[in-house]
Design a protein around this motif. Structure first.
Motif, PDB file in Angstrom:
ATOM      1  N   TYR A  53      13.080   3.055  -4.810  1.00 42.44           N
ATOM      2  CA  TYR A  53      11.745   2.511  -5.014  1.00 42.44           C
ATOM      3  C   TYR A  53      11.870   1.015  -4.828  1.00 42.44           C
ATOM      4  O   TYR A  53      12.789   0.387  -5.368  1.00 42.44           O
ATOM      5  N   SER A  54      10.965   0.445  -4.068  1.00 41.62           N
ATOM      6  CA  SER A  54      10.995  -0.988  -3.808  1.00 41.62           C
ATOM      7  C   SER A  54       9.599  -1.578  -3.960  1.00 41.62           C
ATOM      8  O   SER A  54       8.600  -0.865  -3.835  1.00 41.62           O
ATOM      9  N   VAL A  55       9.559  -2.877  -4.210  1.00 38.48           N
ATOM     10  CA  VAL A  55       8.303  -3.622  -4.221  1.00 38.48           C
ATOM     11  C   VAL A  55       8.427  -4.728  -3.188  1.00 38.48           C
ATOM     12  O   VAL A  55       9.383  -5.510  -3.210  1.00 38.48           O
ATOM     13  N   PHE A  56       7.462  -4.763  -2.281  1.00 43.81           N
ATOM     14  CA  PHE A  56       7.410  -5.781  -1.241  1.00 43.81           C
ATOM     15  C   PHE A  56       6.242  -6.715  -1.510  1.00 43.81           C
ATOM     16  O   PHE A  56       5.181  -6.277  -1.968  1.00 43.81           O
ATOM     17  N   ASP A  57       6.424  -7.982  -1.204  1.00 40.26           N
ATOM     18  CA  ASP A  57       5.378  -9.001  -1.326  1.00 40.26           C
ATOM     19  C   ASP A  57       5.201  -9.617   0.054  1.00 40.26           C
ATOM     20  O   ASP A  57       5.983 -10.470   0.477  1.00 40.26           O
TER      21      ASP A  57
END
Length: 96
Positions: A53-57
């Motif tokens: 699971y990743s969070v990209f900005d």
């Protein structure tokens, strides 16, 4: 724009080990560069799976698409994307 991304990797079992190792090394270098730049804010491995699971900005849907399709492991991934928005109860002012 923040995005929650799940990446499931499925490298073919018959792939040459040296080829797989080279792809993984390029993947690591690429992802760490994105982390240093702030584009890839978080990454967590899912226990017992070859997945994260990743969070990209990023600035746009297109930028996220471009980043994901440039991943060396992209041809061997199933990816799902969910856009995120700041929760009104969040105490973090730097989340958009």
């Amino acid at each position: 724009m923040l995005f929650h991304v799940r990446m499931d990797v499925n490298i073919p079992l018959d792939m040459d080990a040296a080829v797989a190792a080279e792809i993984k090394a390029r993947e690591k270098a690429y992802s760490q560069g994105l982390q240093r730049s702030g584009k890839w804010r978080h990454i967590w491995r899912l226990a017992g799976e070859y997945a994260n699971y990743s969070v990209f900005d990023v600035d746009s849907n297109q930028e996220l698409h471009d980043i994901l399709t440039e991943l060396p492991l992209y041809p061997y991934m199933r990816i799902s994307v969910q856009p995120l928005c700041r929760h009104p109860s969040s105490i973090r002012e730097d989340d958009r």
